[in-house]
Design a protein around this motif. Structure first.
Motif, mmCIF file in Angstrom:
data_model
loop_
_atom_site.group_PDB
_atom_site.id
_atom_site.type_symbol
_atom_site.label_atom_id
_atom_site.label_comp_id
_atom_site.label_asym_id
_atom_site.label_seq_id
_atom_site.Cartn_x
_atom_site.Cartn_y
_atom_site.Cartn_z
ATOM 1 N N ASN A 1 0.848 -1.194 0.000
ATOM 2 C CA ASN A 1 0.000 0.000 0.000
ATOM 3 C C ASN A 1 0.884 1.244 0.000
ATOM 4 O OD1 ASN A 1 0.942 0.074 2.647
ATOM 5 N ND2 ASN A 1 -1.065 -0.083 3.576
ATOM 6 N N ASP A 2 0.257 2.412 -0.166
ATOM 7 C CA ASP A 2 1.034 3.650 -0.246
ATOM 8 C C ASP A 2 1.870 3.903 1.001
ATOM 9 O OD1 ASP A 2 0.223 4.216 -2.808
ATOM 10 O OD2 ASP A 2 -1.426 5.510 -2.182
ATOM 11 N N ALA A 3 1.412 3.475 2.153
ATOM 12 C CA ALA A 3 2.168 3.660 3.394
ATOM 13 C C ALA A 3 3.332 2.671 3.491
ATOM 14 C CB ALA A 3 1.247 3.502 4.602
ATOM 15 N N GLY A 4 3.326 1.639 2.648
ATOM 16 C CA GLY A 4 4.390 0.636 2.664
ATOM 17 C C GLY A 4 4.279 -0.348 3.807
ATOM 18 N N THR A 5 3.090 -0.431 4.413
ATOM 19 C CA THR A 5 2.921 -1.256 5.611
ATOM 20 C C THR A 5 2.204 -2.576 5.361
ATOM 21 O OG1 THR A 5 0.883 -0.065 6.110
ATOM 22 C CG2 THR A 5 2.910 0.748 7.140
ATOM 23 N N LYS A 6 1.489 -2.691 4.238
ATOM 24 C CA LYS A 6 0.703 -3.889 3.995
ATOM 25 C C LYS A 6 0.942 -4.399 2.571
ATOM 26 C CE LYS A 6 -3.965 -5.687 3.813
ATOM 27 N NZ LYS A 6 -5.281 -5.379 3.342
ATOM 28 N N GLU B 1 0.124 -6.136 -0.806
ATOM 29 C CA GLU B 1 -1.143 -6.233 -1.521
ATOM 30 C C GLU B 1 -1.153 -7.285 -2.619
ATOM 31 O OE1 GLU B 1 -1.910 -2.179 -2.812
ATOM 32 O OE2 GLU B 1 -3.041 -1.816 -0.969
ATOM 33 N N ARG C 1 2.201 9.971 -7.143
ATOM 34 C CA ARG C 1 2.620 9.276 -5.926
ATOM 35 C C ARG C 1 3.566 8.137 -6.298
ATOM 36 N NH1 ARG C 1 -3.159 6.548 -5.562
ATOM 37 N NH2 ARG C 1 -2.581 4.460 -6.165
ATOM 38 N N GLN D 1 5.376 4.377 -4.947
ATOM 39 C CA GLN D 1 5.393 3.222 -4.066
ATOM 40 C C GLN D 1 6.741 2.548 -4.246
ATOM 41 O OE1 GLN D 1 2.143 0.630 -5.228
ATOM 42 N NE2 GLN D 1 0.716 1.699 -3.891
#
Length: 149
Positions: free
Chosen positions: A35-40, A42, A142, A144
């Motif tokens: 995800n964009d936050a880099g935490t999950k 996908e 954005r 990633q």
């Protein structure tokens, strides 16, 4: 004579180094997306070359089904991708080498059905991939960071 040979070798070295730096690092292979936050995590995407261009296809999804338990489809997409399964969909199309990265193509966000201009750049010795989607100029968009699988 030795001086001429040394100058010739020096020139060859720098010409070779310059030509190597002009080619972008390889981006082909299988990549874990986040995800964009880099935490999950996908999905996994296979990036491949075809006819000198770069493409990317979704190989797997962490959540492959929709809320009804059916395979996720690109319901927000237009054109040929409309209502097609996301699994197996080609979401990166037509990038070409451009300096130290790949540009000139586009990337699909299957969550909202939007195509964006795209650039790819391998970093961290080829272990990470900077994926940038943007509209207009590359400043508006954005990024990633995907990891090599």
């Amino acid at each position: 004579m030795k001086r001429i040979n040394a100058i010739f070798l020096f020139a060859l070295f720098f010409a070779g180094a310059f030509s190597l730096s002009a080619d972008p690092a390889p981006v082909t292979g299988v990549w874990r997306t986040f995800n964009d936050a880099g935490t999950k995590e996908e999905s996994t995407v296979e990036i491949y070359e075809k006819d000198g261009k770069i493409f990317g296809k979704i190989l797997s999804l962490i959540d492959p089904n929709d809320k009804d338990g059916k395979p996720a489809r690109c319901t927000e997409c237009d054109g040929p991708e409309k209502d097609k399964p996301i699994l197996g969909m080609v979401i990166i199309k037509g990038l070409s080498a451009d300096g130290d990265k790949w540009t000139g193509g586009r990337i699909l966000d299957p969550n909202d059905g939007t195509w964006y201009k795209c650039s790819l750049k391998a970093t961290d010795g080829g272990k990470k991939l900077e994926v940038r989607g943007y509209i207009g100029f590359s400043l508006i968009g954005r990024s990633q960071f995907w990891q090599k699988k």
